[in-house]
Design a protein around this motif. Structure first.
Motif, PDB file in Angstrom:
ATOM      1  N   GLY A  12      11.167   2.392  -3.336  1.00 16.19           N
ATOM      2  CA  GLY A  12      11.081   1.875  -1.973  1.00 16.19           C
ATOM      3  C   GLY A  12       9.670   1.719  -1.443  1.00 16.19           C
ATOM      4  O   GLY A  12       9.485   1.562  -0.244  1.00 16.19           O
ATOM      5  N   VAL A  13       8.660   1.744  -2.332  1.00 14.91           N
ATOM      6  CA  VAL A  13       7.299   1.480  -1.874  1.00 14.91           C
ATOM      7  C   VAL A  13       7.280   0.046  -1.336  1.00 14.91           C
ATOM      8  O   VAL A  13       7.877  -0.855  -1.922  1.00 14.91           O
ATOM      9  CB  VAL A  13       6.304   1.647  -3.054  1.00 14.91           C
ATOM     10  CG1 VAL A  13       4.911   1.217  -2.646  1.00 14.91           C
ATOM     11  CG2 VAL A  13       6.307   3.091  -3.521  1.00 14.91           C
ATOM     12  N   LYS A  14       6.607  -0.160  -0.188  1.00 16.86           N
ATOM     13  CA  LYS A  14       6.691  -1.458   0.494  1.00 16.86           C
ATOM     14  C   LYS A  14       6.033  -2.584  -0.314  1.00 16.86           C
ATOM     15  O   LYS A  14       6.605  -3.638  -0.518  1.00 16.86           O
ATOM     16  CB  LYS A  14       6.039  -1.329   1.871  1.00 16.86           C
ATOM     17  CG  LYS A  14       6.460  -2.416   2.838  1.00 16.86           C
ATOM     18  CD  LYS A  14       5.893  -2.190   4.222  1.00 16.86           C
ATOM     19  CE  LYS A  14       4.416  -2.505   4.193  1.00 16.86           C
ATOM     20  NZ  LYS A  14       3.728  -2.558   5.437  1.00 16.86           N
ATOM     21  N   GLU A  15       4.816  -2.335  -0.778  1.00 11.56           N
ATOM     22  CA  GLU A  15       4.106  -3.365  -1.534  1.00 11.56           C
ATOM     23  C   GLU A  15       3.541  -2.746  -2.811  1.00 11.56           C
ATOM     24  O   GLU A  15       2.939  -1.672  -2.751  1.00 11.56           O
ATOM     25  CB  GLU A  15       2.949  -3.933  -0.714  1.00 11.56           C
ATOM     26  CG  GLU A  15       3.408  -4.711   0.502  1.00 11.56           C
ATOM     27  CD  GLU A  15       2.247  -5.166   1.379  1.00 11.56           C
ATOM     28  OE1 GLU A  15       2.378  -6.220   2.004  1.00 11.56           O
ATOM     29  OE2 GLU A  15       1.221  -4.457   1.444  1.00 11.56           O
ATOM     30  N   VAL A  16       3.741  -3.427  -3.933  1.00 16.72           N
ATOM     31  CA  VAL A  16       3.215  -2.937  -5.214  1.00 16.72           C
ATOM     32  C   VAL A  16       2.398  -4.050  -5.852  1.00 16.72           C
ATOM     33  O   VAL A  16       2.881  -5.185  -5.995  1.00 16.72           O
ATOM     34  CB  VAL A  16       4.357  -2.537  -6.177  1.00 16.72           C
ATOM     35  CG1 VAL A  16       3.790  -2.127  -7.541  1.00 16.72           C
ATOM     36  CG2 VAL A  16       5.195  -1.406  -5.599  1.00 16.72           C
ATOM     37  N   VAL A  17       1.153  -3.742  -6.198  1.00 17.78           N
ATOM     38  CA  VAL A  17       0.351  -4.693  -6.966  1.00 17.78           C
ATOM     39  C   VAL A  17      -0.112  -3.991  -8.232  1.00 17.78           C
ATOM     40  O   VAL A  17      -0.158  -2.752  -8.289  1.00 17.78           O
ATOM     41  CB  VAL A  17      -0.872  -5.214  -6.166  1.00 17.78           C
ATOM     42  CG1 VAL A  17      -0.434  -5.982  -4.941  1.00 17.78           C
ATOM     43  CG2 VAL A  17      -1.824  -4.085  -5.799  1.00 17.78           C
ATOM     44  N   GLY A  18      -0.457  -4.748  -9.238  1.00 21.36           N
ATOM     45  CA  GLY A  18      -0.889  -4.137 -10.489  1.00 21.36           C
ATOM     46  C   GLY A  18      -1.814  -5.051 -11.262  1.00 21.36           C
ATOM     47  O   GLY A  18      -1.882  -6.260 -11.008  1.00 21.36           O
TER      48      GLY A  18
END
Ligand SMILES: C[S@@+](CC[C@H](N)C(=O)[O-])C[C@H]1O[C@@H](n2cnc3c(N)ncnc32)[C@H](O)[C@@H]1O
Length: 146
Positions: A12-18
């Motif tokens: 449920g993390v709002k925004e994920v970048v990688g």
């Protein structure tokens, strides 16, 4: 940023970048860039996927092993340092940083930087990490800010 990005996304993390040198399987809801953490242009592209500064930086980066223990250890330590540089430049105050480290944990230099910038620092060996693997993770919480 593959499995760990997926776990963050599912939790449920709002925004994920990688960012990863290698192609990564798409993670629903995550913005993943194929690039090099040493290349500011690649890091900047990844950051376009966030609406604000991150509150958590996870680094599972590791260099391809050469079989030469000292070389492998130095190369992985350099990547962990790059992850920490990124965290110090971008985290929100109070944020957290977690990074893979090898061979007995973070280097003394990295530990000194972690302790200067975070309120708590500890090493963990998660159950998902193979018992025979030399990897550990360093977890630093409570970023003091710039
Ligand atoms: C141990 S694997 C991580 C695997 C991933 N966490 C997963 O769950 O599938 C280490 C990753 O670090 C990446 N890596 C190594 N050097 C890098 C660099 N300079 N910039 C970005 N990624 C890098 C590699 O491409 C590799 O995918």
């Amino acid at each position: 940023m593959r499995t760990r990005g997926l776990v963050a996304s599912l939790r449920g993390v709002k925004e994920v970048v990688g960012l990863d040198l290698l192609p990564v399987e798409p993670v629903p809801g995550a913005f993943i860039v194929q690039g090099d953490v040493n290349e500011p242009v690649d890091v900047a592209e990844m950051m376009t996927g966030l609406s604000g500064p991150p509150d958590l930086v996870l680094s599972d980066m590791a260099a391809n092993t050469t079989g030469h223990k000292q070389t492998d250890s130095l190369r992985t330590a350099a990547l962990a340092d790059m992850g920490l540089d990124f965290a110090i430049q971008h985290l929100v105050p109070g944020g957290a940083f977690c990074s893979k480290v090898f061979q007995g944990g973070a280097t003394p230099e990295m530990m000194a930087r972690l302790k200067a910038h975070f309120k708590t620092v500890k090493h963990i060996k998660p159950p998902a990490s193979r018992a025979g693997s030399p990897e550990l993770f360093v977890v630093a919480k409570g970023f003091r800010g710039q």
